[in-house]
Enzyme design. Structure first.
Site, PDB file in Angstrom:
ATOM      1  N   GLY A 239     -52.658  77.144 -34.054  1.00 38.40           N
ATOM      2  CA  GLY A 239     -52.909  75.929 -33.287  1.00 38.40           C
ATOM      3  C   GLY A 239     -52.407  74.622 -33.845  1.00 38.40           C
ATOM      4  CD  GLU A 275     -54.982  84.884 -35.284  1.00 41.50           C
ATOM      5  OE1 GLU A 275     -55.003  84.202 -34.237  1.00 41.50           O
ATOM      6  OE2 GLU A 275     -55.681  85.886 -35.434  1.00 41.50           O
ATOM      7  N   PRO A 276     -50.586  81.002 -37.365  1.00 42.67           N
ATOM      8  CG  PRO A 276     -49.312  80.138 -39.126  1.00 42.67           C
ATOM      9  CD  PRO A 276     -50.401  81.120 -38.828  1.00 42.67           C
ATOM     10  NE  ARG A 278     -47.539  74.557 -29.941  1.00 38.80           N
ATOM     11  CZ  ARG A 278     -47.444  74.680 -28.613  1.00 38.80           C
ATOM     12  NH1 ARG A 278     -46.340  74.329 -28.013  1.00 38.80           N
ATOM     13  NH2 ARG A 278     -48.447  75.155 -27.912  1.00 38.80           N
ATOM     14  CE1 TYR A 318     -48.785  76.000 -20.810  1.00 42.10           C
ATOM     15  CE2 TYR A 318     -46.544  76.042 -21.650  1.00 42.10           C
ATOM     16  CZ  TYR A 318     -47.717  76.693 -21.335  1.00 42.10           C
ATOM     17  OH  TYR A 318     -47.811  78.039 -21.560  1.00 42.10           O
ATOM     18  CB  CYS A 346     -33.772  76.550  -5.059  1.00 39.70           C
ATOM     19  SG  CYS A 346     -32.040  76.947  -5.103  1.00 39.70           S
ATOM     20  CD  GLU A 347     -39.871  76.788  -7.980  1.00 46.12           C
ATOM     21  OE1 GLU A 347     -40.800  76.019  -8.314  1.00 46.12           O
ATOM     22  OE2 GLU A 347     -39.940  78.018  -8.028  1.00 46.12           O
ATOM     23  CE1 TYR A 375     -46.787  80.749 -27.745  1.00 41.18           C
ATOM     24  CE2 TYR A 375     -46.604  78.629 -28.827  1.00 41.18           C
ATOM     25  CZ  TYR A 375     -47.205  79.857 -28.708  1.00 41.18           C
ATOM     26  OH  TYR A 375     -48.222  80.197 -29.559  1.00 41.18           O
TER      27      TYR A 375
HETATM   28  N1  LLP Z   1     -53.858  82.980 -32.270  1.00 41.75           N
HETATM   29  C1  LLP Z   1     -54.290  83.151 -31.010  1.00 41.75           C
HETATM   30  C2  LLP Z   1     -55.453  83.987 -30.762  1.00 41.75           C
HETATM   31  C3  LLP Z   1     -53.640  82.487 -29.944  1.00 41.75           C
HETATM   32  O1  LLP Z   1     -54.083  82.650 -28.712  1.00 41.75           O
HETATM   33  C4  LLP Z   1     -52.516  81.656 -30.215  1.00 41.75           C
HETATM   34  C5  LLP Z   1     -51.801  80.989 -29.132  1.00 41.75           C
HETATM   35  C6  LLP Z   1     -52.096  81.539 -31.552  1.00 41.75           C
HETATM   36  C7  LLP Z   1     -52.794  82.204 -32.556  1.00 41.75           C
HETATM   37  C8  LLP Z   1     -50.917  80.702 -31.942  1.00 41.75           C
HETATM   38  O2  LLP Z   1     -51.119  79.348 -31.692  1.00 41.75           O
HETATM   39  P1  LLP Z   1     -50.021  78.282 -32.166  1.00 41.75           P
HETATM   40  O3  LLP Z   1     -50.059  78.226 -33.661  1.00 41.75           O
HETATM   41  O4  LLP Z   1     -48.704  78.745 -31.666  1.00 41.75           O
HETATM   42  O5  LLP Z   1     -50.461  77.021 -31.540  1.00 41.75           O
HETATM   43  N2  LLP Z   1     -47.284  78.835 -24.124  1.00 41.75           N
HETATM   44  C9  LLP Z   1     -47.987  77.681 -24.633  1.00 41.75           C
HETATM   45  C10 LLP Z   1     -48.792  78.001 -25.874  1.00 41.75           C
HETATM   46  C11 LLP Z   1     -49.800  79.112 -25.688  1.00 41.75           C
HETATM   47  C12 LLP Z   1     -50.578  79.440 -26.933  1.00 41.75           C
HETATM   48  C13 LLP Z   1     -51.407  80.644 -26.759  1.00 41.75           C
HETATM   49  N3  LLP Z   1     -52.118  81.091 -27.908  1.00 41.75           N
HETATM   50  C14 LLP Z   1     -46.996  76.557 -24.888  1.00 41.75           C
HETATM   51  O6  LLP Z   1     -45.802  76.738 -24.635  1.00 41.75           O
HETATM   52  O7  LLP Z   1     -47.384  75.464 -25.297  1.00 41.75           O
END
Ligand code: LLP
Length: 421
Positions: A239, A275-276, A278, A318, A346-347, A375
């Site tokens: 996150g 669990e990073p 992004r 988003y 076409c949107e 993503y």
């Molecule tokens: N762990 C779990 C349980 C998750 O659901 C997620 C992301 C992560 C770790 C990784 O989170 P991060 O470090 O990447 O923030 N498609 C969206 C983002 C969806 C995230 C879903 N879960 C976007 O493009 O912003």
């Protein structure tokens, strides 16, 4: 910091000019930098130094085999959310004891796949799921290590579609019910309760929500221990946000995040998992696209690109901002002009940016979408029968296509015609 910099007026990925890759593979395409992926992984690993830990890359962010292998070789574990991701991680050479299985609705088949192939732990999302994991484990004659994902009811202060830690969200069990749910888990012989899991959302740009959530997890750890559970591992989710707008975004750094983890949870002597996704992949990837037309509209000019919402859905889904830069560096002092930057789908939603200042561009010019490594490719589709675009990995002065662009025949021949037609 990333490794996509201008040199002598041309944008490079590490030591490779972007224009050279474009000439070889055609546009649009994604390009990732090995050095940036590794740097970002290392920042997290270093931030938790001195604490027993495992950085489990959330591979949903970018799951190409070459990316997984790059990170796995550096010591990363993987966070998977489906049987498919589990198999992808295994195929990239990750051993089961470094794979964590998250995800809201794990099926019997997925659970069986993971228990057969080996798993570090399941992060259980609900009591019905807990019972199914127990049943599959008993059937296979194994014991499934689990944590329970608690929902701490904390506002992650991020986009509503990627906030997961409020009580109205579908994720985890309410933290107030944890006592009951852990007692239930402990009564099931196919399960071994080893810890607690929490993940409150994605693209968090402040530490405060993490602090609130982790403080609650610390209290819960002591409470559950007092109730007789051997809580020894805390999975803190992902996150941490990234700067999407270079000019003025400054989200907290991994080192600050690590310090917060140590401050809120360090005294518990638990193994820490994070669990990073992004932050590892996001700024390690660009989407490169070409200008097809420049069209003068009513009071505005449109840059029509060959990349579209099916290739990078984040702006449409988003309202996400991606910096977009010209691959040929504009001369200093060159006057910029506003464009609406759009794709050919076409949107109306196929709009990447409105009234974005750019140097003057002409058909054939290349542009780079920054922060597109996470993503991006994984959320692409073939909408409008547009082939999934290639992925390229750069390593120093080398580059390799790590996923080819499919041919139209391959796409069309995936369909089958029933015999009555
Ligand atoms: N762990 C779990 C349980 C998750 O659901 C997620 C992301 C992560 C770790 C990784 O989170 P991060 O470090 O990447 O923030 N498609 C969206 C983002 C969806 C995230 C879903 N879960 C976007 O493009 O912003």
């Amino acid at each position: 910091m990333d490794h996509f910099l201008y040199r002598d007026g041309a944008l490079y990925a590490e030591d490779v000019p972007i224009s050279e890759i474009a000439a070889a593979v055609g546009t649009p395409f994604y390009v990732y930098s090995t050095a940036t992926l590794l740097r970002h992984f290392q920042l997290f690993d270093d931030a938790l130094e001195g604490t027993e830990h495992l950085v489990c890359y959330a591979m949903k962010a970018a799951s190409n085999q070459a990316i997984l292998k790059t990170l796995a070789q550096a010591g990363a574990g993987m966070d998977v959310v489906s049987g498919g991701e589990y198999l992808r991680a295994k195929a990239a050479g990750v051993s089961g004891d470094k794979i964590v299985f998250s995800g809201v609705g794990k099926t019997v088949d997925e659970i069986r796949t993971a228990l057969t192939g080996g798993i570090r732990q399941f992060n259980v999302e609900s009591e019905p799921e807990m019972e199914v994991i127990n049943a599959v484990a008993l059937e296979l004659g194994v014991v499934a290590p689990i944590t329970v994902r608690v929902n701490p009811d904390v506002d992650a202060k991020t986009h509503a579609k990627i906030a997961t830690g409020k009580s109205e969200n579908k994720f985890g069990i309410p933290i107030a019910r944890a006592s009951e749910v852990y007692a239930h888990a402990a009564s099931l012989p196919g399960l071994e309760v080893i810890g607690i899991d929490v993940h409150i959302g994605s693209q968090l740009t402040e530490l405060e929500p993490f602090e609130l959530a982790y403080t609650k997890v610390a209290e819960l750890t002591e409470q559950l221990r007092a109730e007789g559970h051997n809580i020894r591992r805390l999975d803190l989710g992902g996150g941490l946000g990234i700067p999407y707008t270079r000019a003025n975004d400054a989200p907290p750094l991994p080192v600050e995040y690590g310090a917060l983890i140590k401050k809120t949870l360090g005294h518990l002597d638990c193994e820490i998992e994070i669990e990073p996704g992004r932050l590892i992949a996001g700024n390690a990837g660009l989407m490169i696209s070409k200008v097809i037309y420049v069209k003068s509209g009513e009071g505005r000019d449109f840059l029509i690109l060959d990349g579209a919402m099916n290739d990078l859905i984040r702006p449409a889904m988003y309202e996400a901002h991606h910096d977009i830069v010209a691959v040929q560096e504009p001369a200093p002092g060159l006057e910029q002009q506003p464009y609406d930057i759009v794709g050919p789908v076409c949107e109306t939603g196929d709009t990447f940016a409105k009234q974005r200042n750019m140097p003057p561009l002409a058909p054939g010019d290349l542009v780079a979408f920054r922060s597109a490594g996470a993503y991006g490719a994984v959320m692409a589709s073939e909408y409008n029968t547009r082939p999934l675009i290639p992925e390229v990995l750069v390593h120093g002065d080398q580059f390799a296509v790590i996923r080819e662009r499919p041919s139209f025949d391959e796409i069309i021949n995936r369909d089958t015609i029933p015999e009555w037609l």
